[in-house]
Design a protein around this motif. Structure first.
Motif, short mmCIF file in Angstrom:
data_model
loop_
_atom_site.label_atom_id
_atom_site.label_comp_id
_atom_site.label_asym_id
_atom_site.label_seq_id
_atom_site.Cartn_x
_atom_site.Cartn_y
_atom_site.Cartn_z
N VAL A 2 62.34 84.39 58.06
CA VAL A 2 63.28 83.32 57.82
C VAL A 2 63.47 83.20 56.31
CG1 VAL A 2 63.76 80.86 58.02
CG2 VAL A 2 62.67 82.07 59.91
N VAL A 3 64.70 83.40 55.85
CA VAL A 3 65.04 83.21 54.44
C VAL A 3 65.49 81.76 54.26
CG1 VAL A 3 66.52 83.91 52.56
CG2 VAL A 3 65.68 85.61 54.16
N SER A 18 72.93 78.92 44.35
CA SER A 18 71.89 78.82 45.37
C SER A 18 72.54 78.52 46.71
CB SER A 18 70.89 77.72 45.00
OG SER A 18 69.88 77.64 45.98
N ARG A 19 72.15 79.30 47.72
CA ARG A 19 72.68 79.12 49.07
C ARG A 19 71.51 78.91 50.01
NH1 ARG A 19 75.02 77.23 53.00
NH2 ARG A 19 76.48 78.41 54.30
N GLN A 20 71.46 77.76 50.69
CA GLN A 20 70.39 77.45 51.62
C GLN A 20 70.83 77.84 53.04
OE1 GLN A 20 70.03 76.43 48.25
NE2 GLN A 20 71.23 74.70 49.00
N PHE A 21 69.91 78.44 53.81
CA PHE A 21 70.23 78.91 55.16
C PHE A 21 69.50 78.12 56.24
CE2 PHE A 21 70.72 82.48 52.25
CZ PHE A 21 72.03 82.81 52.49
N VAL A 22 68.68 77.16 55.86
CA VAL A 22 68.02 76.25 56.81
C VAL A 22 68.22 74.84 56.31
CG1 VAL A 22 66.31 77.96 57.53
CG2 VAL A 22 65.80 76.44 55.63
N PHE A 113 76.81 86.17 50.29
CA PHE A 113 75.46 85.89 50.80
C PHE A 113 75.52 85.48 52.28
CE2 PHE A 113 73.52 84.67 46.41
CZ PHE A 113 73.69 85.99 46.01
N ASP A 114 76.55 84.71 52.64
CA ASP A 114 76.67 84.27 54.03
C ASP A 114 76.92 85.44 54.98
OD1 ASP A 114 76.21 81.67 53.44
OD2 ASP A 114 78.32 81.08 53.34
N GLU A 115 77.58 86.49 54.49
CA GLU A 115 77.81 87.65 55.35
C GLU A 115 76.54 88.46 55.54
OE1 GLU A 115 80.46 88.18 56.99
OE2 GLU A 115 81.69 86.62 56.08
N VAL A 116 75.61 88.40 54.58
CA VAL A 116 74.38 89.17 54.67
C VAL A 116 73.31 88.42 55.47
CG1 VAL A 116 72.52 90.23 53.33
CG2 VAL A 116 74.86 90.36 52.52
N ILE A 117 73.21 87.12 55.27
CA ILE A 117 72.16 86.31 55.89
C ILE A 117 72.82 85.24 56.76
CG2 ILE A 117 70.15 84.85 55.49
CD1 ILE A 117 69.89 86.16 52.74
N SER A 118 72.38 85.15 57.99
CA SER A 118 72.90 84.16 58.93
C SER A 118 71.74 83.39 59.53
CB SER A 118 73.72 84.84 60.04
OG SER A 118 74.16 83.88 60.99
N ASN A 124 72.96 93.12 60.05
CA ASN A 124 72.99 94.57 59.88
C ASN A 124 74.36 94.98 59.34
OD1 ASN A 124 72.33 97.25 59.92
ND2 ASN A 124 72.64 97.50 62.13
N VAL A 125 74.55 94.82 58.03
CA VAL A 125 75.83 95.10 57.38
C VAL A 125 75.56 95.94 56.13
CG1 VAL A 125 77.05 93.06 58.21
CG2 VAL A 125 75.71 92.92 56.10
N THR A 126 76.64 96.55 55.64
CA THR A 126 76.59 97.32 54.40
C THR A 126 77.44 96.62 53.34
OG1 THR A 126 78.48 98.68 55.03
CG2 THR A 126 76.29 99.46 55.69
N VAL A 127 77.39 97.15 52.12
CA VAL A 127 78.17 96.55 51.03
C VAL A 127 79.67 96.65 51.33
CG1 VAL A 127 78.73 96.74 48.57
CG2 VAL A 127 76.37 97.04 49.34
#
Length: 582
Positions: A2-3, A18-22, A113-118, A124-127
């Motif tokens: 969990v990030v 800064s982007r919070q994911f929780v 960042f939102d596209e990389v971490i949900s 599972n994405v690339t640049v």
């Protein structure tokens, strides 16, 4: 895993993005990020730091840190993979990897960042996929815009065609009449005058719009030869029937200096109407007839000249209209003639305190290479630095770092690969080396400014002096001092150099062409009305120099294919980017 958050912070601890994911409070995330710089050790190679509750996984990016805040139960390998992907995305969206560049693209970075971490988990994405998702191009949107634009263009064509038909019908109706022109409507403001009885239009083959425009109109020169220029320039009429509520375009004709002029600008039409009305309030005056075939004359009236002169008196820069002359056009600056050109440039950012001391001193330098011919591209560059211990050098990723560290030679990792050539790309060339220098020592400052304002009675006496370091010879020095709003220029009592007062921006500019060993110090004194001393700050300074702090020199250019060394030239400049006394 969990990030908890993905952030970009400076090495001093300032949070840029800064982007919070929780779900967490602002106080908690600020406390976590504020504790990170204290936990990072010096002289140790770490990629993570653990506390009792969280784990920091980080990667340095020049003067910044890319940081992941995770819980201690997360997979460290997955965290490192996520961090590696984010480190590739940051240069894609940020133009420069510094505080200003990151802050300008903060929202783009957050979307990436939102596209990389949900929800704290890595996608599972690339640049390339992240860039495609963030672009959000829509084929339907493009198609809708094209259809809408085509409808607008079609409506404009119909409007112009209808206006032309109305105009032709009115011309046919009034052809052959002597006077009795249609009433003039001033954009719906009412009837100005019933008719014009001082000219006639007859059908003929030689006249027309301008010189042979094909309108088939000739002007009776005798009928307006006794009228003044203001009266001739005021003959306007509306070419659209005001009762036609369906089409009311803004196309008009103006009778100016003996010809009918097609006008689309209502502002120009209004100027002519005002000129005509002002003429009607004056008694008529005689004027000689213009020569036959004379069209509309463009030029500045006396009122325009007076207005421009008043703007110049206020310090406004006026660009005069220059008629093009026959002959070859002025050529641009000549390109470099040497086969190889190496440019060493340093940009200086300095903030000095008004009471003495240095608040910020930052020097950023680059060495760029420009090659004209492909046959000279397979080379290596041998340099020599001045040995300044406060300067940190950093090579381009494609440069052989080991070769540079051991022998001060800049060459590509692949010795068989040539450098880029030509001038079609960046005019500054290909970047080979970067360096940076930061200091708080006032002896490193090339130019110090002291300002001493003092109020005496109804006047403020201001004394400003400069002191230049012996390290540099400064050229084109301009010291800009802000002043209060003044009716007149300040009273300059004494100055070493020249001065100019910009009344528009209320700035006094002190200019010194060259500061060398003959004038390492100088002063200026002027008097203004009584004001607070803080008005004269911040003082801005700009200058250039032919020497740099790094004292970097190109010793030789080594050809890898053998043969004699190619001819090269070196350009060295020091420029100010932001130099202030606050």
């Amino acid at each position: 895993m969990v990030v908890l958050a993905a952030s970009i912070v400076s090495k001093s601890g300032k949070v840029l993005v800064s982007r919070q994911f929780v779900d967490m409070t602002r106080i908690r995330i600020e406390a976590l990020l504020a504790a990170f710089p204290k936990l990072v050790g010096t002289g140790k190679q770490h990629t993570y730091v653990e506390t009792e509750n969280v784990r920091y996984v980080y990667q340095p990016i020049e003067a910044l840190y890319l940081l992941l805040v995770t819980n201690k139960q997360s997979n460290i390998l997955e965290d490192l993979e996520t961090l590696r992907l984010l480190s590739k995305l940051v240069p894609e969206y940020s133009v420069s990897l510094d505080e200003e560049g990151v802050c300008k693209t903060a929202f783009e970075l957050i979307f990436a960042f939102d596209e990389v971490i949900s929800l704290g988990h890595k996608e599972n994405v690339t640049v390339a996929q992240v860039k495609q998702y963030c672009e959000m191009e829509s084929h339907e949107e493009k198609l809708h815009k094209l259809v809408l634009q085509s409808k607008i263009n079609e409506t404009k064509d119909v409007m112009k065609r209808k206006a032309s038909e109305i105009d032709k019908s009115k011309i046919e109706k009034n052809r052959g009449e002597k006077g009795g022109f249609m009433s003039l409507q001033s954009m719906g403001s009412g009837r100005i005058e019933n008719s014009f009885n001082d000219m006639s239009i007859s059908s003929g083959g030689g006249g027309g719009f301008g010189s042979g425009s094909g309108f088939g109109l000739t002007t009776d020169i005798d009928s307006f030869s006794t009228k003044s220029k203001g009266e001739r320039s005021g003959r306007l009429f509306n070419d659209v029937n005001q009762t036609d509520s369906a089409i009311k375009p803004d196309f008009m004709y103006a009778f100016m200096n003996g010809v009918w002029v097609y006008i689309e600008d209502q502002l120009l039409l209004m100027i002519d109407l005002v000129d005509y009305l002002s003429f009607k309030s004056r008694p008529p005056s005689s004027a000689t007839a213009p020569p036959k075939g004379l069209g509309m004359q463009l030029g500045k009236t006396q009122r325009t000249n007076q207005f421009l002169e008043s703007l110049k008196a206020e310090g406004e820069v006026i660009l005069e209209d220059v008629q093009p002359k026959a002959g070859p056009a002025r050529s641009a600056a000549p390109p470099p003639t040497d086969p190889i050109t190496l440019s060493a440039e340093e940009r200086l950012n300095v903030t000095l305190k008004r009471d003495g001391g240095v608040s910020n001193f930052d020097v950023q330098g680059t060495l760029s290479l420009q090659i004209l011919n492909q046959e000279d591209a397979l080379i290596q560059v041998q340099i020599e630095t001045g040995g300044n211990p406060g300067i940190l050098f950093k090579t381009h990723p494609n440069i052989n770092k080991e070769l540079f560290s051991n022998e001060n030679i800049l060459g590509l990792k692949d010795p068989n690969r040539p450098f880029p050539t030509g001038q079609g790309g960046d005019a500054a060339g290909v970047g080979l080396l970067k360096w940076r220098m930061q200091s708080v020592d006032e002896s490193d400052v090339p130019l110090t400014i002291n300002c001493w304002p003092s109020v005496s009675g109804n006047e403020t006496y201001v004394s400003i002096e400069y002191e230049a370091s012996s390290m540099f010879d400064l050229r084109n020095v301009v010291i800009s001092v802000p002043l209060p709003a003044l009716r007149e220029a300040p009273n300059v009592k004494q100055i070493d150099g020249e001065w100019r007062y910009d009344s528009r921006n209320s700035i006094l500019e002190w200019s010194i062409l060259l500061i060398d060993n003959s004038n390492r110090s100088g002063s200026m004194e002027f008097i203004v009305p009584p004001v607070d001393s803080s008005v004269f700050f911040p003082i801005s300074v700009r200058f250039t120099a032919a020497k740099t702090f790094s004292d970097l020199k190109v010793v030789n250019v080594l050809p890898l294919r053998g043969g004699p060394p190619p001819k090269f030239s070196q350009r060295t400049t020091l420029v100010t980017e932001n130099y202030q006394v606050v």
